[in-house]
Design an enzyme around this catalytic site. Sequence first.
Site, short mmCIF file in Angstrom:
data_model
loop_
_atom_site.label_atom_id
_atom_site.label_comp_id
_atom_site.label_asym_id
_atom_site.label_seq_id
_atom_site.Cartn_x
_atom_site.Cartn_y
_atom_site.Cartn_z
N ILE A 143 0.83 -1.21 0.00
CA ILE A 143 0.00 0.00 0.00
C ILE A 143 0.87 1.25 0.00
CG2 ILE A 143 -1.90 -1.16 1.19
CD1 ILE A 143 -1.08 0.47 3.72
N ASP A 144 2.13 1.11 0.40
CA ASP A 144 3.02 2.27 0.47
C ASP A 144 3.43 2.78 -0.91
OD1 ASP A 144 3.08 2.36 3.27
OD2 ASP A 144 4.66 0.86 3.36
N MET A 190 -0.90 5.73 6.78
CA MET A 190 0.36 4.99 6.74
C MET A 190 1.33 5.62 5.73
SD MET A 190 -0.91 1.04 7.08
CE MET A 190 -1.54 0.40 8.64
N ARG A 192 5.79 5.18 5.90
CA ARG A 192 6.95 5.38 6.77
C ARG A 192 7.96 6.37 6.17
NH1 ARG A 192 9.01 2.52 10.84
NH2 ARG A 192 7.33 1.02 10.57
N GLU A 247 2.30 8.95 8.70
CA GLU A 247 2.88 8.51 9.97
C GLU A 247 4.40 8.72 10.01
OE1 GLU A 247 2.38 4.30 10.46
OE2 GLU A 247 3.34 3.82 8.54
N TYR A 297 -5.58 0.02 10.04
CA TYR A 297 -5.96 -1.15 9.25
C TYR A 297 -7.17 -0.89 8.36
CZ TYR A 297 -2.82 -4.23 11.92
OH TYR A 297 -1.72 -4.84 12.47
N GLN A 299 -7.76 1.47 6.32
CA GLN A 299 -7.41 1.94 4.98
C GLN A 299 -6.98 0.79 4.06
OE1 GLN A 299 -3.90 4.60 5.42
NE2 GLN A 299 -3.55 3.45 7.30
N ARG A 300 -6.35 -0.23 4.62
CA ARG A 300 -5.83 -1.30 3.77
C ARG A 300 -6.77 -2.50 3.67
NH1 ARG A 300 -0.93 -3.35 7.75
NH2 ARG A 300 -1.99 -5.16 8.63
#
Length: 420
Positions: A143-144, A190, A192, A247, A297, A299-300
């Site tokens: 998802i990133d 999310m 990172r 995040e 969670y 969102q995914r």
Amino acid sequence: MSKKNAFYAQSGGVTAVINASACGVIETARKHKSVIGKVYAGRNGIIGALREELIDTSKESRSAIHGLLTTPSGAFGSCRHKMKSIEENRAEYERLIEVFKAHNIGYFFYNGGGDSADTCLKVSQLSESMGYPIQAIHVPKTIDNDLPFTDNSPGFGSVAKYVAISTREAALDVASMCETSTKVFILEVMGRHAGWIAAAGGLAAQEDGDAPHIILFPEIAFNREKFIARVKRTVKKQGYCVIVASEGTQHKDGTFLAESGLKDAFGHSQLGGLAPTLAQMVKDELGHKYHWAVADYLQRSARHIASQTDVDQAFALGEAAVEMAVQGKNSVMPCIVRGKGKRYSWSIGEAPLDQVANVEKMMPRNFITRDGFNITDAAREYLQPLIQGEAYPPYKNGMPQYVKLKNQLVPKKLKKSFKV
């Protein structure tokens, strides 16, 4: 080509469409019965192979496997188990080859992100040296959206759609109450090191002044003074301020605003609590009433609002992985190639795993406005096609109907167990 079985595993955080890739792998493998025997799936990802807990997907009906297209999460179970380098832990890799050999497995399809691509590559390399070559194909998923070579990663489009819609709906709520209630709303998403998901929140805005008014990206160093000044100015002008924050938002020295000091299974810093941190900052500096939410969670796993483009691409990459294996390819990753021209199109390409593993794709600077608080038209042009189309699951009694597989394990053949 001698007939071999295949092994498929899901890795890391799951998505709304990872099972669509599983569907693509299994359905396509069933079409190649002359060269591919059974497809085994790892129970809880790569751990399933290490423990010799292999799920026999041939026990699942055609309709059940096809139902994976509209089912979120990981149907066979996933895990956050990072396999170290061969030099650090050769025993784990040798165990994998031992299990694969015992079950006549010659194809390895690993569905995950950058760490999974690295594992895939190492398994292929070591198996060759051990005299039992494995064709290892990486099926991209994250998802990133930070995998290199592929235009975008399956899972991202649906998260982008969820975040954009949630931002717009929450903004309408705040706008309707800002006169006497909440002035500032913060949505933590999310991401990172790469701000792709936060950027997707920018799609909520249709006109100047629309939310989100501020987006915080990991790629842009956080400046408290500039942030507070922008919030103050926005509330004064619009009556309220909506913020979408990644995040991974970090200070100039690279430390995360929300770093807990703990590490996850992959050795990454444990993040969490950015939204309340920002909210308290706003309260202390400006005194505004606030609300915050963490997509986490939700969102995914939001399959009910998945992007049709995302579903189609996830399936196509699973399908392509098998076709590549049948063609004799090894240590590669099928990827999405964006077509040229104004009308969005895409096709399947391939990338070598030795150039994919452990490489992160960040947001291009020209996708972020000069002030660092929003997305540019170039970003919109990139993001917009990825959230297109509605791929609703079947509903019954007002609830989406998702497939639950039997997940029947194959009898073990090795006497030794393996502790993970």
